[in-house]
Design a protein around this motif. Sequence first.
Motif, short mmCIF file in Angstrom:
data_model
loop_
_atom_site.label_atom_id
_atom_site.label_comp_id
_atom_site.label_asym_id
_atom_site.label_seq_id
_atom_site.Cartn_x
_atom_site.Cartn_y
_atom_site.Cartn_z
N TYR A 1 0.87 -1.18 0.00
CA TYR A 1 0.00 0.00 0.00
C TYR A 1 0.90 1.22 0.00
N GLY B 1 1.29 5.72 -1.17
CA GLY B 1 0.66 6.94 -1.65
C GLY B 1 1.64 8.06 -1.92
N SER B 2 1.22 8.93 -2.84
CA SER B 2 1.98 10.12 -3.17
C SER B 2 1.01 11.13 -3.78
N ASP C 1 1.69 7.83 -9.22
CA ASP C 1 1.10 6.71 -8.49
C ASP C 1 2.21 5.93 -7.77
N ALA C 2 1.98 5.63 -6.51
CA ALA C 2 3.00 4.89 -5.75
C ALA C 2 3.31 3.55 -6.41
N GLU C 3 2.31 2.96 -7.01
CA GLU C 3 2.47 1.64 -7.62
C GLU C 3 3.59 1.61 -8.66
N THR D 1 -1.90 -1.37 -3.83
CA THR D 1 -3.03 -0.44 -3.80
C THR D 1 -2.54 0.98 -3.54
N ASN D 2 -2.90 1.88 -4.45
CA ASN D 2 -2.57 3.29 -4.25
C ASN D 2 -3.52 3.90 -3.22
N TRP E 1 -4.78 7.43 -1.13
CA TRP E 1 -4.75 8.89 -1.04
C TRP E 1 -5.65 9.32 0.11
N THR F 1 -2.08 10.23 4.42
CA THR F 1 -1.86 9.14 3.46
C THR F 1 -0.93 8.06 4.03
N SER G 1 -1.85 4.16 4.65
CA SER G 1 -1.16 3.04 4.00
C SER G 1 -0.74 2.01 5.05
#
Lengths: 381, 142
Positions: free
Chosen positions: A48, A50-51, A56-58, A72-73, A75, A80, A84
Amino acid sequence: MTDVAIIGVGLHPFGRTPDRSGLDQGVYAVREALKDAGIQWKDVQVAYGGSMDGGDAEAIVNQLGLTSLQFTNIWNGCATGGSSLSAAHNAIKAGAADIALAVGFDKHSPGAFNPDPASLGLPAWYGETGMMLTPQFFAMKLQRYMHEHAISVETLSLVAEKAFHNGSLNPGAWRRHALSREDIASSPMVCDPLRKYMFCSPAEGGAALILCRGDIARRYTTKPVWLKAAVVRGRHYGSFEVYSPCIARELAPSATVTAARDAFELAGIGPGDVDVLQLQDTESGAEIMHMAENGFCEHGEQEHLIRSGVTAIGGAMPVNTDGGCLANGEPIGASGLRQIYEICIQLRGQAGKRQVPNNPQVGYTHVYGAPGVSGVTVLQR
Amino acid sequence: MKPIDPGLLTGLPSKPSLLGSRCTACGEHFFPVQKGCANCSSDDLQTVDLGSRGTLWTWTVQRFAPKPPYLGDPNSFEAYGVGYVEMPSGVKVESRLLGLGEDDWTIGMAMQLELEPVVVQGGATDLVTYAFRALRKECCND
């Protein structure tokens, strides 16, 4: 119920790194965390991250390897990172994975955030007429709080002085120069009563944590940090939160109060047991208010506690030992995970010059984000 | 003269007053007009006049130029007040404050709604928004 341990932590230093993208700072943090846990990327089963401004973190899997893991991204504003972490914690609790990653990174341009009002379900005029700014909210919540609970302007400077002192002891901090309370009190006014050096700034950085099923944690580390609770709570009706064109007739406690209460209950640990803590300090008044909202003191007691050094590294309730948001800046996706990183380092006894004395056993973190999300953790050695 | 949002104000131009919502199920008031009740989840809300006077609940000063979507020109930026004003129904509305440098804003002081021209880049417009100013003693005979 399955216990969850943090077996690896990684950080890309916060601040400004012009030659490295936000995403690359996230990858760096993950590689550090993998190394720390003694595992490989292919061992991670669920992730998990986020950014806000780093993509996208992914997308970090392009560099780390395509292993088909579920990524999973996330937000959730400034919360955030905490969100995560909570999701990764729940995945292990649910038996969906043995090893999970929580990661966050960001790279913001200088200056206050300027979100699109529509993205938060707010009317355009709210932003167009200059009322949708986080510094205004912090200042207005604080102004009311100081009025009700007799907190002095000088105490705001003392909190910032402590933050930059702690930052000067932290080789990974962005702002490593100590500032005197006089420097802080004479810096330009930004949003009354808050001055320039009482605010944190949007910044860059990355942070990553490897979580693991408790019964196998000691395969990877001799120093697991136990995640006793990871709770995220949203707004109540009547709480005074950021980006609110109106506040209800009758006030209710903030999301932080509920998150803290629920986390302590889940952990079976009370605020009095905590040896080292991180509280969201987007400005110095936030740290003061969050001390009470998280249950560490009564409203108004902060004035005395801070003056007597209780929140300093050698005090009974050390707050933001790495310099907090004030000295590290705030890359939104990473900030909440940086807090947990610091507590893990403290509980392992690896914090060097800023190490809290007497073998701290229990830690606590609290992150707060728009539009009123609070994420807290209780951590134990 | 045109309000920046058609659903924001009533009584234009001479007796401006703020529009909001009242939940017919639980009686709570909101600003601006809402489609659903944040307290009881009802979708039965009526548009009501929230009034034009209240008391200052908290305040600050915006001393740096916001980025867009703020419409003002950063090069000719002038600081402005922002606060929450508690209206007769108890709801507190966020507002720009007029009178920076003239009035000492204190929590609990009486405030009066006024219209304020919307400052935009590149010249004048006929757009107005709402703002509150400390109520002058000489004006309080009604």
